[in-house]
Write a protein that holds these residues in place. Structure first.
Motif, PDB file in Angstrom:
ATOM      1  N   LEU A   1      39.153  41.098  37.670  1.00  0.00           N
ATOM      2  CA  LEU A   1      39.883  39.914  38.120  1.00  0.00           C
ATOM      3  C   LEU A   1      39.180  38.498  37.597  1.00  0.00           C
ATOM      4  CD1 LEU A   1      40.887  40.866  41.590  1.00  0.00           C
ATOM      5  CD2 LEU A   1      42.307  40.967  39.491  1.00  0.00           C
ATOM      6  N   THR A   2      37.954  38.527  37.371  1.00  0.00           N
ATOM      7  CA  THR A   2      37.284  37.429  37.047  1.00  0.00           C
ATOM      8  C   THR A   2      37.472  37.046  35.508  1.00  0.00           C
ATOM      9  OG1 THR A   2      35.398  37.689  38.524  1.00  0.00           O
ATOM     10  CG2 THR A   2      35.141  36.338  36.632  1.00  0.00           C
ATOM     11  N   THR A   3      37.469  38.157  34.685  1.00  0.00           N
ATOM     12  CA  THR A   3      38.057  38.190  33.375  1.00  0.00           C
ATOM     13  C   THR A   3      39.213  37.733  33.208  1.00  0.00           C
ATOM     14  OG1 THR A   3      36.391  39.746  32.815  1.00  0.00           O
ATOM     15  CG2 THR A   3      37.939  39.320  31.011  1.00  0.00           C
TER      16      THR A   3
ATOM     17  N   LEU B   1      47.275  50.848  36.401  1.00  0.00           N
ATOM     18  CA  LEU B   1      46.339  49.526  36.754  1.00  0.00           C
ATOM     19  C   LEU B   1      44.999  49.723  36.780  1.00  0.00           C
ATOM     20  CD1 LEU B   1      48.996  48.110  39.241  1.00  0.00           C
ATOM     21  CD2 LEU B   1      48.331  47.302  37.218  1.00  0.00           C
ATOM     22  N   GLU B   2      44.696  51.234  37.252  1.00  0.00           N
ATOM     23  CA  GLU B   2      43.125  51.626  37.681  1.00  0.00           C
ATOM     24  C   GLU B   2      42.706  51.764  36.070  1.00  0.00           C
ATOM     25  OE1 GLU B   2      41.076  54.625  40.833  1.00  0.00           O
ATOM     26  OE2 GLU B   2      43.236  54.969  40.142  1.00  0.00           O
ATOM     27  N   ASN B   3      43.348  52.395  35.073  1.00  0.00           N
ATOM     28  CA  ASN B   3      42.703  52.493  33.996  1.00  0.00           C
ATOM     29  C   ASN B   3      42.452  51.122  33.158  1.00  0.00           C
ATOM     30  OD1 ASN B   3      42.870  55.278  34.031  1.00  0.00           O
ATOM     31  ND2 ASN B   3      44.830  55.459  33.151  1.00  0.00           N
ATOM     32  N   ALA B   4      43.236  50.275  33.564  1.00  0.00           N
ATOM     33  CA  ALA B   4      43.015  48.773  33.191  1.00  0.00           C
ATOM     34  C   ALA B   4      41.855  48.058  33.704  1.00  0.00           C
ATOM     35  CB  ALA B   4      44.216  47.984  33.064  1.00  0.00           C
TER      36      ALA B   4
ATOM     37  N   LEU C   1      40.959  42.671  27.590  1.00  0.00           N
ATOM     38  CA  LEU C   1      42.196  41.720  28.058  1.00  0.00           C
ATOM     39  C   LEU C   1      43.236  42.357  27.549  1.00  0.00           C
ATOM     40  CD1 LEU C   1      40.745  37.903  27.752  1.00  0.00           C
ATOM     41  CD2 LEU C   1      41.527  39.105  29.813  1.00  0.00           C
ATOM     42  N   ALA C   2      43.322  42.792  26.360  1.00  0.00           N
ATOM     43  CA  ALA C   2      44.621  43.436  25.799  1.00  0.00           C
ATOM     44  C   ALA C   2      45.147  44.596  26.573  1.00  0.00           C
ATOM     45  CB  ALA C   2      44.400  43.918  24.263  1.00  0.00           C
TER      46      ALA C   2
END
Length: 120
Positions: A102-104, A78-81, A22-23
């Motif tokens: 996205l669920t997380t 964004l991809e790396n995250a 999440l971070a």
């Protein structure tokens, strides 16, 4: 347990991985251009993952008035995250949401929303 006694490394491993993930997501979304790119991609997929309209990176550049190198950098973050995936179709690049994270993210947003409703 008192406030502040819990250390991220002392919680169970599953929770620790989720917190670190999440971070990483929040860090990726903390930049205004990345957040706007993410929201544009999200808007393109409102109908669901299977029914989405392709989100071409060239359209994102035009809509946000950001140069290709900058957009490329932000998309990579964004991809790396784990928030999006990209794929090449000929000379064009398409960005899509990555459903797992996205669920997380949705769960975290709901939890933060609930905490905001609590009175001190």
């Amino acid at each position: 347990m008192k406030c502040g006694e819990r250390n991220i490394n002392s919680v169970d491993p599953t929770r620790s991985r989720k917190i670190k993930g999440l971070a990483k997501i929040f860090k990726a979304l903390s930049h205004p251009n990345r957040l706007e790119l993410f929201l544009q991609i999200l808007d393109s997929q409102r109908g669901g993952y299977e029914a989405e309209r392709p989100c071409f990176v060239s359209e994102l550049m035009s809509a946000l008035n950001i140069g290709a190198p900058t957009v490329s950098h932000h998309l990579k973050e964004l991809e790396n995250a784990g928030l999006i995936t990209t794929e090449k179709r000929g000379k064009r690049v398409i960005a899509r949401l990555d459903g797992d994270n996205l669920t997380t993210l949705d769960e975290a947003a709901r939890a933060l929303s609930l905490r905001g409703d609590e009175s001190p």
